[in-house]
Motif scaffolding. Sequence first.
Motif, PDB file in Angstrom:
ATOM      1  N   MET A   1      -3.816   6.183  20.303  1.00  0.00           N
ATOM      2  CA  MET A   1      -2.548   6.111  19.563  1.00  0.00           C
ATOM      3  C   MET A   1      -2.093   7.542  19.265  1.00  0.00           C
ATOM      4  N   PRO A   2      -0.839   7.902  19.562  1.00  0.00           N
ATOM      5  CA  PRO A   2      -0.364   9.275  19.335  1.00  0.00           C
ATOM      6  C   PRO A   2      -0.306   9.641  17.857  1.00  0.00           C
ATOM      7  N   LEU A   3      -0.199  10.962  17.611  1.00  0.00           N
ATOM      8  CA  LEU A   3      -0.176  11.465  16.235  1.00  0.00           C
ATOM      9  C   LEU A   3       0.985  10.885  15.438  1.00  0.00           C
ATOM     10  N   ASP A   4       2.177  10.775  16.066  1.00  0.00           N
ATOM     11  CA  ASP A   4       3.347  10.222  15.361  1.00  0.00           C
ATOM     12  C   ASP A   4       3.081   8.810  14.858  1.00  0.00           C
ATOM     13  N   ALA A   5       2.343   8.044  15.641  1.00  0.00           N
ATOM     14  CA  ALA A   5       2.029   6.669  15.228  1.00  0.00           C
ATOM     15  C   ALA A   5       1.115   6.667  14.010  1.00  0.00           C
ATOM     16  N   TRP A   6       0.121   7.574  14.013  1.00  0.00           N
ATOM     17  CA  TRP A   6      -0.775   7.664  12.848  1.00  0.00           C
ATOM     18  C   TRP A   6      -0.004   8.084  11.596  1.00  0.00           C
ATOM     19  N   ILE A   7       0.923   9.035  11.766  1.00  0.00           N
ATOM     20  CA  ILE A   7       1.731   9.478  10.612  1.00  0.00           C
ATOM     21  C   ILE A   7       2.589   8.316  10.090  1.00  0.00           C
ATOM     22  N   SER A   8       3.216   7.576  11.005  1.00  0.00           N
ATOM     23  CA  SER A   8       4.054   6.443  10.604  1.00  0.00           C
ATOM     24  C   SER A   8       3.244   5.415   9.833  1.00  0.00           C
ATOM     25  N   LEU A   9       2.050   5.093  10.340  1.00  0.00           N
ATOM     26  CA  LEU A   9       1.198   4.115   9.657  1.00  0.00           C
ATOM     27  C   LEU A   9       0.772   4.615   8.281  1.00  0.00           C
ATOM     28  N   ALA A  10       0.446   5.892   8.193  1.00  0.00           N
ATOM     29  CA  ALA A  10       0.027   6.457   6.904  1.00  0.00           C
ATOM     30  C   ALA A  10       1.151   6.397   5.882  1.00  0.00           C
ATOM     31  N   VAL A  11       2.368   6.743   6.316  1.00  0.00           N
ATOM     32  CA  VAL A  11       3.520   6.727   5.403  1.00  0.00           C
ATOM     33  C   VAL A  11       3.833   5.306   4.946  1.00  0.00           C
ATOM     34  N   VAL A  12       3.861   4.369   5.889  1.00  0.00           N
ATOM     35  CA  VAL A  12       4.158   2.979   5.534  1.00  0.00           C
ATOM     36  C   VAL A  12       3.059   2.409   4.639  1.00  0.00           C
ATOM     37  N   SER A  13       1.805   2.776   4.916  1.00  0.00           N
ATOM     38  CA  SER A  13       0.687   2.305   4.086  1.00  0.00           C
ATOM     39  C   SER A  13       0.796   2.832   2.656  1.00  0.00           C
ATOM     40  N   ALA A  14       1.375   4.015   2.489  1.00  0.00           N
ATOM     41  CA  ALA A  14       1.545   4.577   1.149  1.00  0.00           C
ATOM     42  C   ALA A  14       2.753   3.976   0.428  1.00  0.00           C
ATOM     43  N   VAL A  15       3.754   3.572   1.214  1.00  0.00           N
ATOM     44  CA  VAL A  15       5.001   3.063   0.635  1.00  0.00           C
ATOM     45  C   VAL A  15       4.772   1.779  -0.161  1.00  0.00           C
ATOM     46  N   PHE A  16       4.013   0.835   0.400  1.00  0.00           N
ATOM     47  CA  PHE A  16       3.867  -0.464  -0.254  1.00  0.00           C
ATOM     48  C   PHE A  16       3.181  -0.380  -1.623  1.00  0.00           C
ATOM     49  N   PRO A  17       2.051   0.309  -1.766  1.00  0.00           N
ATOM     50  CA  PRO A  17       1.474   0.425  -3.117  1.00  0.00           C
ATOM     51  C   PRO A  17       2.344   1.219  -4.086  1.00  0.00           C
ATOM     52  N   LEU A  18       3.068   2.220  -3.589  1.00  0.00           N
ATOM     53  CA  LEU A  18       3.966   2.966  -4.473  1.00  0.00           C
ATOM     54  C   LEU A  18       5.055   2.061  -5.046  1.00  0.00           C
ATOM     55  N   MET A  19       5.608   1.185  -4.212  1.00  0.00           N
ATOM     56  CA  MET A  19       6.640   0.266  -4.695  1.00  0.00           C
ATOM     57  C   MET A  19       6.060  -0.786  -5.618  1.00  0.00           C
ATOM     58  N   ALA A  20       4.826  -1.221  -5.331  1.00  0.00           N
ATOM     59  CA  ALA A  20       4.233  -2.320  -6.090  1.00  0.00           C
ATOM     60  C   ALA A  20       3.679  -1.892  -7.442  1.00  0.00           C
ATOM     61  N   PHE A  21       3.112  -0.673  -7.511  1.00  0.00           N
ATOM     62  CA  PHE A  21       2.328  -0.322  -8.693  1.00  0.00           C
ATOM     63  C   PHE A  21       2.838   0.892  -9.461  1.00  0.00           C
ATOM     64  N   THR A  22       4.007   1.407  -9.113  1.00  0.00           N
ATOM     65  CA  THR A  22       4.582   2.505  -9.885  1.00  0.00           C
ATOM     66  C   THR A  22       5.966   2.116 -10.368  1.00  0.00           C
ATOM     67  N   ARG A  23       6.515   2.918 -11.279  1.00  0.00           N
ATOM     68  CA  ARG A  23       7.847   2.645 -11.815  1.00  0.00           C
ATOM     69  C   ARG A  23       8.941   3.293 -10.974  1.00  0.00           C
ATOM     70  N   ILE A  24       8.561   3.950  -9.895  1.00  0.00           N
ATOM     71  CA  ILE A  24       9.575   4.570  -9.033  1.00  0.00           C
ATOM     72  C   ILE A  24      10.344   3.465  -8.318  1.00  0.00           C
ATOM     73  N   GLY A  25      11.655   3.549  -8.314  1.00  0.00           N
ATOM     74  CA  GLY A  25      12.475   2.522  -7.678  1.00  0.00           C
ATOM     75  C   GLY A  25      12.184   2.423  -6.187  1.00  0.00           C
ATOM     76  N   PRO A  26      12.292   1.223  -5.610  1.00  0.00           N
ATOM     77  CA  PRO A  26      12.016   1.066  -4.170  1.00  0.00           C
ATOM     78  C   PRO A  26      12.941   1.904  -3.300  1.00  0.00           C
ATOM     79  N   ASP A  27      14.190   2.093  -3.759  1.00  0.00           N
ATOM     80  CA  ASP A  27      15.112   2.915  -2.967  1.00  0.00           C
ATOM     81  C   ASP A  27      14.633   4.360  -2.907  1.00  0.00           C
ATOM     82  N   MET A  28      14.130   4.887  -4.036  1.00  0.00           N
ATOM     83  CA  MET A  28      13.646   6.268  -4.058  1.00  0.00           C
ATOM     84  C   MET A  28      12.357   6.433  -3.237  1.00  0.00           C
TER      85      MET A  28
END
Length: 589
Positions: free
Chosen positions: A1-28
């Motif tokens: 899997m290329p580096l860009d794919a790993w970066i994309s997965l890492a970012v998306v994996s971080a997005v879901f817990p940030l939206m679920a468990f922090t007070r930061i708005g989903p849009d931000m």
Amino acid sequence: MPLDAWISLAVVSAVFPLMAFTRIGPDMVLLGALILLLTLGVIDSGQALGGFSNSGLFTVAFLYVMVASIRETGGIDLIIRHVLGRPRGEGRALARLLLPVAALSGFLNNTPVVATYIPAVLSWSRRLTIPAHRLLMPLSFASILGGTITLFGTSTNLVVHGLLIERYPDLAMGLFDIAWVGVPVAVVGLVYLLLVGRWLLPERRGAQAAFENPREFTIEMEVDPEGPLVDKSVEEAGLRHLQELFLVEIERDGNVVSVVGPGERLKGGDRLVFAGTSAAAVELQQIRGLIPSRHGESSLEKDFKERRLVEAVVSDQCQFVGRRIRDGHFRTLYGAAVLAVCRGGERVLGNLGQVRLQPADVLLLEARPPFIERHRQSRDFLLISQVNGAARPVHEKAWLAWSILLGVVTLATLGVMSLLNAAMLGAALVLVTGCCSVGAAKRGLDTQVLLTIAASFGLGAALESSGAAGTLAGLALGLADGNPWLLLIGTYALVALLTELVTNNAAAVIIFPIVMASAESLGVSPMPFVVAVMFAASASFLTPIGYQTNLMVYGPGGYRFGDYLRVGGLLNLLVAAVALTLIPHFWPF
């Protein structure tokens, strides 16, 4: 899997817990992820901004304007007035409430429908002597079920359809195509709520019960006519920075001075109303020139034209969430004083100024009449009390607003023009005919939802262009053992789980490219998976945070987190069973 794919997965994996468990708005959160992916070169500017040109996004925006017109003209109020009535028994009351709500939610955004119904239901429940908590959660669930009946019943349906026609233009769906599954899902869900769900709700004490006795959360003192405070300002009298109390209003000669400023001068015989704890009354009694009030009736129980007592639910978008009432200068910003806070059906005790506001808190506010008009469609609050003095909707134009919406539905259904064109025409007509002012149209646009949708497209594009979607699709196919049925069930379960934790639009848009890649690899039609994503994204019955209408009724109903699991758990399973059984029948693999 290329580096860009790993970066994309890492970012998306971080997005879901940030939206679920922090007070930061989903849009931000999503915009931040988009900027990071753009900076790292995973996506280009065209892919990053692609969501802002999606037809589904603009259709949602124009429909928000039409919904605002129906709300402004009192179109929903007129329906409420005619359908609620005086039914005999709780079962009949629920039927009168749930059936029209489900029908309305098939054509209007759920949030304004529920927002308009909540004050009416609270008043109606008192009249019928039915506890409000037995009606409010079913109200929210019925609006969610109704949203699955048509393509524009929810913004998620429109957005997913927009993604579909970008990828497969020849697979465009009609406005009522999903009704083949949506109607049975809604019927089964409503029958469950009428016959089973209401018996699963435990007894709860709502916000109205917590606020029913003003003497519990206010202290009243008088200015001694012979004392040293006469003709002194509130600031000079030392009443501005009390530790656990604050001065809410002054009753003077049959009138009231509300939201008292520091320069207000005290007069002999003034009756001062303080909000705070009863234990703090000792602090007031030590101030020379103040004596206990000699009047029997509480000042807050009197009716003054200069003052309104308003109950308001704190939105998850409120800028005060997480901040202390005193530190945030609530009164200065909003022109209203907090008299009491109710959370989970119980009044929050202790120093009121130190209370940190949370989404779904119910506030009892003392405000001047203009506050009601300013915040009638506020992003920060949902006003739920009977608010006398609010601007009267232009009921004479309600029929026109409904007619324009019906015209949009007819044009799109008959294929005369696309749903986007029809919605654009409808939005222009409601503005030209005066059904909705430009200001109301702007307030009606839910910018957080629109930004969330647009940013989600960028993350979906990153997963697809980097090859991450294809890799995840291969893993999904391996788990499903190449069986389209198992893949369909897995798709539904994953989206339904994510939509309970984060916004439904983000869950649907980010998962969409992975599901499409899986269907293409399997060599089957993408349609059953597209429809499954639509229904799973709407199946949010397990938590108060998964869907905005659930959060809106959480405070007024005095519910607890587990109440949603208790009532919504079986409903989720029923909806999944009906949807997964019927989807492959109407859209074969």
